[in-house]
Design a protein around this motif. Structure first.
Motif, mmCIF file in Angstrom:
data_model
loop_
_atom_site.group_PDB
_atom_site.id
_atom_site.type_symbol
_atom_site.label_atom_id
_atom_site.label_comp_id
_atom_site.label_asym_id
_atom_site.label_seq_id
_atom_site.Cartn_x
_atom_site.Cartn_y
_atom_site.Cartn_z
ATOM 1 N N THR A 80 -45.837 -14.430 -44.243
ATOM 2 C CA THR A 80 -46.822 -13.473 -44.045
ATOM 3 C C THR A 80 -46.151 -11.864 -44.276
ATOM 4 O O THR A 80 -46.795 -11.016 -44.855
ATOM 5 C CB THR A 80 -47.643 -13.307 -42.980
ATOM 6 N N SER A 81 -44.855 -11.820 -43.851
ATOM 7 C CA SER A 81 -44.369 -10.643 -43.994
ATOM 8 C C SER A 81 -42.704 -10.561 -43.840
ATOM 9 O O SER A 81 -42.153 -11.658 -43.383
ATOM 10 C CB SER A 81 -44.895 -9.490 -42.913
ATOM 11 N N GLY A 82 -42.097 -9.543 -43.676
ATOM 12 C CA GLY A 82 -40.797 -9.411 -43.710
ATOM 13 C C GLY A 82 -40.235 -10.169 -42.464
ATOM 14 O O GLY A 82 -38.948 -10.790 -42.351
ATOM 15 N N PRO A 83 -40.640 -9.634 -41.294
ATOM 16 C CA PRO A 83 -40.059 -9.949 -40.058
ATOM 17 C C PRO A 83 -39.682 -11.489 -39.841
ATOM 18 O O PRO A 83 -38.797 -12.006 -39.440
ATOM 19 C CB PRO A 83 -41.014 -9.189 -38.869
ATOM 20 N N ASN A 101 -38.533 -2.065 -46.058
ATOM 21 C CA ASN A 101 -37.365 -1.302 -45.632
ATOM 22 C C ASN A 101 -37.266 -1.408 -44.066
ATOM 23 O O ASN A 101 -36.280 -1.166 -43.456
ATOM 24 C CB ASN A 101 -37.712 0.163 -45.993
ATOM 25 N N THR A 102 -38.309 -1.894 -43.387
ATOM 26 C CA THR A 102 -38.291 -2.140 -42.128
ATOM 27 C C THR A 102 -37.861 -3.248 -41.471
ATOM 28 O O THR A 102 -37.210 -3.277 -40.502
ATOM 29 C CB THR A 102 -39.725 -1.678 -41.521
ATOM 30 N N PRO A 103 -38.130 -4.573 -42.048
ATOM 31 C CA PRO A 103 -37.844 -5.617 -41.457
ATOM 32 C C PRO A 103 -36.332 -5.688 -41.047
ATOM 33 O O PRO A 103 -35.874 -6.276 -40.153
ATOM 34 C CB PRO A 103 -38.108 -6.972 -42.434
ATOM 35 N N PRO A 104 -35.351 -5.469 -42.036
ATOM 36 C CA PRO A 104 -33.943 -5.429 -41.406
ATOM 37 C C PRO A 104 -33.637 -4.527 -40.415
ATOM 38 O O PRO A 104 -32.645 -4.889 -39.610
ATOM 39 C CB PRO A 104 -33.206 -4.801 -42.688
ATOM 40 N N ILE A 105 -34.218 -3.417 -40.146
ATOM 41 C CA ILE A 105 -34.135 -2.733 -39.205
ATOM 42 C C ILE A 105 -34.499 -3.518 -37.664
ATOM 43 O O ILE A 105 -33.443 -3.395 -36.649
ATOM 44 C CB ILE A 105 -34.860 -1.439 -39.124
ATOM 45 N N PHE A 106 -35.536 -4.140 -37.632
ATOM 46 C CA PHE A 106 -35.893 -4.785 -36.552
ATOM 47 C C PHE A 106 -35.134 -6.074 -36.427
ATOM 48 O O PHE A 106 -34.680 -6.349 -35.099
ATOM 49 C CB PHE A 106 -37.510 -5.321 -36.696
ATOM 50 N N GLY A 107 -34.761 -6.654 -37.495
ATOM 51 C CA GLY A 107 -33.611 -7.630 -37.476
ATOM 52 C C GLY A 107 -32.297 -7.183 -36.715
ATOM 53 O O GLY A 107 -31.662 -7.836 -35.849
ATOM 54 N N ALA A 108 -31.783 -6.191 -37.231
ATOM 55 C CA ALA A 108 -30.407 -5.626 -36.641
ATOM 56 C C ALA A 108 -30.869 -5.244 -35.149
ATOM 57 O O ALA A 108 -29.823 -5.434 -34.575
ATOM 58 C CB ALA A 108 -30.142 -4.193 -37.707
ATOM 59 N N ALA A 109 -31.760 -4.710 -35.049
ATOM 60 C CA ALA A 109 -32.055 -4.153 -33.549
ATOM 61 C C ALA A 109 -32.160 -5.567 -32.484
ATOM 62 O O ALA A 109 -31.472 -5.428 -31.243
ATOM 63 C CB ALA A 109 -33.195 -3.402 -33.190
#
Length: 341
Positions: A80-83, A101-109
């Motif tokens: 459904t989305s990147g996360p 652009n945002t899913p990798p940030i949540f993943g990295a966090a």
């Protein structure tokens, strides 16, 4: 296309979410050993697991003929989305996916076991905040106290956060409701929300099927980047690493083909995912992502977004984005980079 069919089409995308798993361990080692490249003949029998969103990567590769004569198999899973793609890569369910652009940030966090191995860019015009056409809201500042829908950890989430900052608001000033596109589409159509932050092709679908208007777009506010993310396990495996080097070139080449043959691409994209050809044209005319280098400017822009998420309390841990970048494929990707401004 009737509204019920649109909602059903959007709901199909939720199937891939079953592959996801919670990110539970932290791995922020910045350098991974690069395994020896193997010859194409050694890739026979290998299946590369690739995450996809609404037919984006698969449809693009097929339309450009880039899935012909591949020395390995590619199996696509729809998300459904990147996360959920990031979570699936961490869980070993997929090897690669293209996200916003945002899913990798949540993943990295969350310490996801991934690396960013490719980057893409567009003008971000497809990321928008939509309103019912008769809404009294005329500016982002007017969203104060309003119910706003968004997919958690998506590019639209990042766009919304940046727009709120620009208007001197925080997420605490609005009623933030996390919903995936199918549910958000229904909620907005039934008057159950005041605004929806969303990305293409859902933006174009809503503009075609619902009586909505655009409050703001992400142009000039969000960076418009997309990223190819790979699991650490795949990058450490000689065969999968070799296949990934080939796949990212095929994706970059396919985007170049789509840019050069827009009418063919719009037609094939519409047929691949079952949407109105005009919706496909609108979506892809503003949201086609061309390959770019993961340079210092890209990393700095992503770090700024990561900092904003941390400061807002939307993520608990502020990651160092550079630690999740792996440029091992830069040499093979550089001929495809779009450097035009």
């Amino acid at each position: 296309m009737r509204r019920t069919r649109v909602v059903r089409l959007l709901s199909i995308l939720a199937v891939g979410a079953a592959l996801t798993a919670c990110v539970s361990s932290r791995d922020t080692k910045s350098d991974l050993a690069v395994p020896q490249t193997v010859p194409p003949s050694d890739l026979t029998g290998l299946t590369l697991q690739v995450g996809d969103q609404k037919g984006g990567t698969e449809a693009l590769l097929r339309a450009a003929g880039e899935l012909d004569n591949v020395p390995y198999k590619v199996q696509f899973s729809t998300f459904t989305s990147g996360p959920p793609q990031v979570e699936a890569a961490t869980a070993g369910k997929i090897d690669f996916a293209v996200t916003g652009n945002t899913p990798p940030i949540f993943g990295a966090a969350a310490g996801a076991k991934i690396r960013v191995i490719a980057a893409y860019s567009n003008e971000a015009g497809g990321d928008q905040i939509l309103l019912p056409v008769d809404s009294p809201v005329r500016s982002v500042a007017d969203l104060k106290g309003k119910k706003v829908l968004v997919g958690k950890g998506s590019s639209a989430h990042g766009h919304l956060l940046l727009q709120l900052q620009k208007a001197d608001l925080t997420v605490k000033d609005i009623q933030l409701v996390f919903l995936q596109p199918a549910d958000a589409f229904t909620a907005l159509s039934q008057g159950q929300a005041d605004a929806w932050a969303i990305w293409d092709p859902y933006t174009a679908l809503a503009q075609k099927q619902l009586t909505v208007r655009t409050l703001v777009t992400a142009e000039g506010v969000s960076n418009g980047y997309g990223f190819g993310i790979a699991s650490i396990a795949a990058l450490q495996d000689a065969k999968r690493n070799t296949a990934l080097a080939d796949l990212v070139q095929r994706i970059a080449r396919a985007s170049r083909w789509a840019q050069a043959h827009p009418d063919q691409w719009y037609e094939k994209y519409a047929a691949a995912i079952g949407i109105d050809p005009q919706v496909a044209r609108v979506a892809q005319s503003r949201s086609l992502r061309l390959a770019i280098p993961i340079n210092d400017a890209v990393v700095a822009s992503e770090q700024k977004l990561a900092d904003a998420f941390a400061q807002s309390g939307q993520i608990e841990h502020k990651p160092t984005f550079a630690e999740f970048v792996d440029n091992r494929f830069s040499d093979v990707l550089s001929p495809f980079w779009n450097t035009a401004k």
